[in-house]
Design a protein around this motif. Sequence first.
Motif, short mmCIF file in Angstrom:
data_model
loop_
_atom_site.label_atom_id
_atom_site.label_comp_id
_atom_site.label_asym_id
_atom_site.label_seq_id
_atom_site.Cartn_x
_atom_site.Cartn_y
_atom_site.Cartn_z
N ALA A 140 35.75 36.24 29.31
CA ALA A 140 36.13 36.82 28.27
C ALA A 140 37.46 37.30 28.16
O ALA A 140 37.90 37.49 27.03
CB ALA A 140 34.99 37.77 27.81
N ALA A 141 38.12 37.18 29.09
CA ALA A 141 39.71 37.60 29.23
C ALA A 141 40.48 36.70 28.25
O ALA A 141 41.78 37.04 27.92
CB ALA A 141 40.31 37.64 30.61
N VAL A 142 40.03 35.54 28.01
CA VAL A 142 40.66 34.42 26.98
C VAL A 142 40.90 35.21 25.57
O VAL A 142 41.45 34.80 24.93
CB VAL A 142 40.04 33.16 26.98
CG1 VAL A 142 39.78 32.54 28.35
CG2 VAL A 142 38.63 33.30 26.33
N ILE A 194 45.21 34.12 30.56
CA ILE A 194 46.04 32.76 30.01
C ILE A 194 45.65 31.84 30.94
O ILE A 194 45.54 30.63 30.21
CB ILE A 194 47.59 33.14 30.21
CG1 ILE A 194 48.10 34.17 29.13
CG2 ILE A 194 48.34 31.78 30.03
CD1 ILE A 194 49.31 34.62 29.46
N HIS A 195 45.37 31.70 32.15
CA HIS A 195 45.38 30.50 33.07
C HIS A 195 43.59 30.11 32.68
O HIS A 195 43.40 28.93 32.86
CB HIS A 195 45.31 30.67 34.50
CG HIS A 195 46.66 31.29 34.69
ND1 HIS A 195 47.21 32.17 35.70
CD2 HIS A 195 47.93 30.95 34.23
CE1 HIS A 195 48.37 32.39 35.55
NE2 HIS A 195 49.13 31.65 34.78
N LYS A 196 42.76 30.97 32.38
CA LYS A 196 41.45 30.51 32.17
C LYS A 196 41.44 29.68 30.58
O LYS A 196 40.81 28.68 30.53
CB LYS A 196 40.56 31.85 31.99
CG LYS A 196 40.19 32.32 33.35
CD LYS A 196 39.23 31.52 34.15
CE LYS A 196 38.63 32.15 35.29
NZ LYS A 196 37.53 31.32 36.03
N LEU A 245 43.71 27.87 40.34
CA LEU A 245 42.98 27.41 39.36
C LEU A 245 43.16 26.14 38.49
O LEU A 245 42.38 25.07 38.69
CB LEU A 245 42.82 28.39 38.03
CG LEU A 245 41.82 27.88 36.96
CD1 LEU A 245 40.34 27.82 37.49
CD2 LEU A 245 42.09 28.85 35.98
N LEU A 246 44.30 25.70 38.16
CA LEU A 246 44.75 24.75 37.30
C LEU A 246 44.82 23.27 38.05
O LEU A 246 44.10 22.33 37.53
CB LEU A 246 45.86 24.92 36.45
CG LEU A 246 45.91 25.54 35.09
CD1 LEU A 246 44.86 24.83 34.23
CD2 LEU A 246 45.54 26.86 35.30
N GLU A 301 40.40 25.74 29.99
CA GLU A 301 39.44 25.44 29.04
C GLU A 301 40.21 24.38 28.07
O GLU A 301 39.51 23.34 27.70
CB GLU A 301 38.95 26.63 27.97
CG GLU A 301 38.52 27.62 28.64
CD GLU A 301 37.99 28.70 27.48
OE1 GLU A 301 37.40 29.66 27.90
OE2 GLU A 301 38.44 28.57 26.38
N THR A 302 41.34 24.43 27.87
CA THR A 302 42.20 23.47 26.82
C THR A 302 42.09 22.32 27.56
O THR A 302 42.01 21.07 27.08
CB THR A 302 43.56 24.07 26.42
OG1 THR A 302 43.44 25.24 25.47
CG2 THR A 302 44.24 22.98 25.48
#
Length: 311
Positions: free
Chosen positions: A119-121, A144-146, A93-94, A150-151
């Motif tokens: 919504a896991a965030v 955490i990775h999502k 992802l990142l 986002e950040t």
Amino acid sequence: MKHNKTILITGASGFLGTWLADEAAQQGYKLIGIDMRAPLRPALWEGFATSSLESVDLDQLLKGHELDAVCHLAGGASVAASVNDPYGDFSSLLPGTARLALYIAKAQRKAKMLFFSSAAVYGNPKTLPITEQTPVMPISPYGIHKATAETLLMNYSRALGIQVVIFRIFSVYGPGLRKQLIYDVTQRAIQAATLGQKSIQLFGTGAESRDFMYVQDVCRAVTSIIGQDQDEKCSIYNLASGIESTVADVARCLISSLNIDMDITFDGKVPPGDPVNWRADVSKLDDIGFSSVYSLSEGLNEVAQWAKVIV
């Protein structure tokens, strides 16, 4: 609606990417896609790269195209897989997210970047319903990775001036999704009935709850927001129905739609990283005039009819 707007979809051959491509194509969008797998319906695509997001030649793929939106779905899509291989989930992802956002800032500044988060965030929120202002407290590597992505995008939006929309998707389901609760129940129930068994056992207690949204409604919400003028450089939307349903109720409704007589038991063990209760506040969807078409029972019936065919 017919127009000449062009959308790039990453993760284009996955469950949600395939449904989104169908919905966007029906609305007249031109489509360009990226995925490690070839698309289900090649004729829909103006261009398609069978590649990872990190290695694709974006300049070549998008040559001559001015993007209106980028729908970023690529990356891991399983809490359980993220628990088993956290770094693999991070790597899926990142890096690709950063590369895509920086490319937009450099070469496609008019494009709106829509990030398909989860919504896991939110983890296990202290109060329901969950609003977009509910504190982000993920409890799984996937969440955490999502949240980290986002950040990253929020800060790129602020520092680089790109327009970002974050979708926090709750429990999306529908025909074609071959994992998670609803698919698992259909397969177990059909197999048990074939073997003459009278019950199936599921994880958890059955009292766990989720906010389910049928996949076509998710895609309609996304295309609605693509067409909206955004006042903010970075905005967040919960994508959900706003209705809380227990796992036990969903499983029973689904088995009824399958026309199978089957008891359900639960082992009392909640898998690592799974939240207990979710219900979303969907006021922001209400504000743009969006409402879901499918009730949960209607959506589950669609899944049941599909499941009968694929067995």
